[in-house]
Design a protein around this motif. Structure first.
Motif, PDB file in Angstrom:
ATOM      1  N   LEU A 181       0.820  -1.213   0.000  1.00 35.89           N
ATOM      2  CA  LEU A 181       0.000   0.000   0.000  1.00 35.89           C
ATOM      3  C   LEU A 181       0.852   1.260   0.000  1.00 35.89           C
ATOM      4  CD1 LEU A 181      -2.743  -0.908   2.640  1.00 35.89           C
ATOM      5  CD2 LEU A 181      -3.017  -0.833   0.152  1.00 35.89           C
ATOM      6  N   VAL A 182       2.052   1.177   0.591  1.00 35.85           N
ATOM      7  CA  VAL A 182       2.871   2.377   0.775  1.00 35.85           C
ATOM      8  C   VAL A 182       4.192   2.301   0.013  1.00 35.85           C
ATOM      9  CG1 VAL A 182       1.846   3.035   2.972  1.00 35.85           C
ATOM     10  CG2 VAL A 182       3.762   1.428   2.971  1.00 35.85           C
ATOM     11  N   GLY A 183       4.219   1.492  -1.042  1.00 33.24           N
ATOM     12  CA  GLY A 183       5.395   1.476  -1.897  1.00 33.24           C
ATOM     13  C   GLY A 183       6.599   0.788  -1.289  1.00 33.24           C
ATOM     14  N   LEU A 184       6.365  -0.302  -0.538  1.00 33.00           N
ATOM     15  CA  LEU A 184       7.456  -1.088   0.032  1.00 33.00           C
ATOM     16  C   LEU A 184       7.301  -2.545  -0.384  1.00 33.00           C
ATOM     17  CD1 LEU A 184       7.441   0.370   3.676  1.00 33.00           C
ATOM     18  CD2 LEU A 184       9.002   0.994   1.805  1.00 33.00           C
ATOM     19  N   PRO A 218       1.521   3.171  -5.102  1.00 37.66           N
ATOM     20  CA  PRO A 218       0.263   3.218  -5.849  1.00 37.66           C
ATOM     21  C   PRO A 218      -0.237   4.650  -5.999  1.00 37.66           C
ATOM     22  CG  PRO A 218       0.148   1.610  -4.055  1.00 37.66           C
ATOM     23  CD  PRO A 218       1.396   2.403  -3.854  1.00 37.66           C
ATOM     24  N   PRO A 219      -0.603   5.093  -7.188  1.00 40.48           N
ATOM     25  CA  PRO A 219      -1.230   6.409  -7.327  1.00 40.48           C
ATOM     26  C   PRO A 219      -2.547   6.429  -6.558  1.00 40.48           C
ATOM     27  CG  PRO A 219      -0.605   5.493  -9.471  1.00 40.48           C
ATOM     28  CD  PRO A 219      -0.466   4.394  -8.480  1.00 40.48           C
ATOM     29  N   ASP A 274      -5.604   4.933  -8.125  1.00 36.66           N
ATOM     30  CA  ASP A 274      -5.686   3.472  -8.221  1.00 36.66           C
ATOM     31  C   ASP A 274      -5.948   2.813  -6.870  1.00 36.66           C
ATOM     32  OD1 ASP A 274      -5.133   3.803 -10.864  1.00 36.66           O
ATOM     33  OD2 ASP A 274      -3.033   3.165 -10.729  1.00 36.66           O
ATOM     34  N   LEU A 275      -6.142   3.622  -5.824  1.00 38.29           N
ATOM     35  CA  LEU A 275      -6.310   3.077  -4.483  1.00 38.29           C
ATOM     36  C   LEU A 275      -7.499   3.754  -3.791  1.00 38.29           C
ATOM     37  CD1 LEU A 275      -4.801   1.016  -2.644  1.00 38.29           C
ATOM     38  CD2 LEU A 275      -3.637   2.970  -1.620  1.00 38.29           C
ATOM     39  N   PRO A 276      -8.709   3.503  -4.281  1.00 37.73           N
ATOM     40  CA  PRO A 276      -9.870   4.144  -3.664  1.00 37.73           C
ATOM     41  C   PRO A 276     -10.095   3.631  -2.248  1.00 37.73           C
ATOM     42  CG  PRO A 276     -10.563   2.468  -5.221  1.00 37.73           C
ATOM     43  CD  PRO A 276      -9.080   2.613  -5.391  1.00 37.73           C
ATOM     44  N   PRO A 277     -10.671   4.436  -1.370  1.00 34.73           N
ATOM     45  CA  PRO A 277     -11.042   3.954  -0.032  1.00 34.73           C
ATOM     46  C   PRO A 277     -11.907   2.709  -0.146  1.00 34.73           C
ATOM     47  CG  PRO A 277     -11.300   6.329  -0.170  1.00 34.73           C
ATOM     48  CD  PRO A 277     -11.022   5.851  -1.570  1.00 34.73           C
ATOM     49  N   ALA A 278     -11.625   1.724   0.706  1.00 34.53           N
ATOM     50  CA  ALA A 278     -12.296   0.429   0.580  1.00 34.53           C
ATOM     51  C   ALA A 278     -12.909   0.022   1.917  1.00 34.53           C
ATOM     52  CB  ALA A 278     -11.301  -0.621   0.090  1.00 34.53           C
TER      53      ALA A 278
END
Length: 377
Positions: free
Chosen positions: A70-73, A173-174, A177-181
């Motif tokens: 989620l945070v680019g790791l 993730p832009p 491309d990561l809507p609240p879920a």
């Protein structure tokens, strides 16, 4: 070890596992990257091995399988090490994300008092083992505050068995491309509450509920902050239903803690704790049930302009342009000041070879790349 800046991490929104993933996310991708941890929201729980009570605190293996991406790791390697093995793991250099028992960690108020998994960042340094920990919380033994510490060489084995993870930067993730879920099943909420209502050991039930409500409230604050970022507000939720709902969650946390203290002293359990928790869980579905509309993407002809503005501001502030393009406010960086803002404006006017509208040049209009993009169109 590279000094890790903690100033951009919203420590009051994060639990003790998330907090130091957040440090790495912002270190690699710029301020605000860590808020993507708040994209999902649910009420998933599992039985605690100690007493069977349900907990929303997931096992570390599940968190490492879902949170880093989620945070680019990216997880490069994960291993469980005995005290004597940790030194060998770190002898080759590098930074590790470590989870150990807070009972054995001397910089925490839980040291020698309470057992719970706790994360920190660890690297070898010239004067000892370099500790970075962004966790913040008020406890009955005093505050846990973000900071950096040096652990003497001889004290390293004292942290006991540890889960050690090597994390590398990956693509972030832009936001689009990561809507609240949100996943808020009312049946799950009733099952969760029923287990606490039926527990015959009321002291144990209320004690664990203090942990549960704290975790639930922080998750909802993080989710609300991410929803705001997703819609273009980097400062968090505006006054209104979401902010009111988060205050209601704070009241539940306070009421549950007060109930725990009374029951722990042998007094009667105050009524209404579970009823109030049931009410805010139900309200979650109203407040967070609908996915918000994302911020309008920049027009195609704004892409080059946004990049120019980000690069100008990044050059003045001495920070990566990617964080600014992701929506980080200028004043979220320690290098920002009113002098730097003036310099950004002057350099931007030179880069664009024109003057910006003087009527628009007021501080509240000049906080982010997209603010300047709107003025410069």
């Amino acid at each position: 070890m590279t000094h890790l800046d903690l100033s951009s991490v919203r420590t009051g929104l994060l639990d003790c596992i998330q907090a130091n993933l957040a440090v790495l996310a912002d270190h690699h991708h710029g301020p605000g990257a860590h808020l993507r941890l708040g994209a999902p929201l649910g009420l998933r729980f599992r039985p605690r091995p100690e007493d069977g009570l349900p907990t929303v605190d997931p096992p570390l293996t599940e968190q490492l399988a879902t949170l880093p991406a989620l945070v680019g790791l990216r997880v490069v390697r994960h291993t469980r090490l005995a005290p004597g093995e940790l030194r060998a793991e770190l002898s080759g250099g590098g930074l590790r994300y470590v989870v150990a028992d807070a009972y054995h960690l001397p910089w925490l108020p839980y040291h020698g008092r309470a057992h719970m998994p706790h994360s920190f960042l660890l690297a070898a340094g010239p004067d000892g083992w370099q500790i970075t920990d962004a966790y913040r919380n008020e406890t009955e033994w005093g505050p846990a505050t973000p900071g950096h510490w040096v652990l003497p060489e001889e004290d390293l084995p004292g942290i006991g068995t540890a889960e050690v993870t090597d994390l590398a930067p990956d693509s972030l993730p832009p936001l689009a491309d990561l809507p609240p879920a949100p996943d808020l099943d009312p049946a799950a909420a009733e099952t969760y509450l029923a287990a606490y209502a039926a527990c015959p050991d009321r002291a144990a039930a209320i004690r664990q509920l203090t942990v549960e409500t704290w975790l639930l409230a922080r998750a909802r604050k993080l989710h609300a902050t991410y929803r705001a970022l997703y819609t273009g507000r980097a400062d968090g939720p505006e006054p209104g239903p979401e902010a009111d709902h988060l205050r209601a969650w704070d009241k539940v946390v306070e009421q549950t803690y007060l109930a725990h203290r009374r029951v722990a002293r042998g007094r009667a359990e105050p009524p209404g704790v579970l009823d109030r928790l049931r009410a805010v869980l139900a309200a979650d579905r109203t407040v967070f049930g609908a996915v918000p509309d994302p911020a309008a993407p920049p027009a195609a002809d704004d892409t080059a302009l946004r990049r120019t503005i980000a690069e100008v501001a990044a050059g003045v502030l001495g920070v990566p342009a990617d964080g600014l393009l992701a929506g980080a406010p200028f004043d979220s960086f320690p290098s920002f000041s009113s002098f730097r803002l003036v310099e950004i404006i002057e350099r931007l006017e030179s880069a664009l070879d024109r003057e910006l509208d003087a009527d628009e040049l007021i501080p509240e209009n000049l906080r982010r790349v997209d603010d300047l993009c709107r003025i410069a169109r």
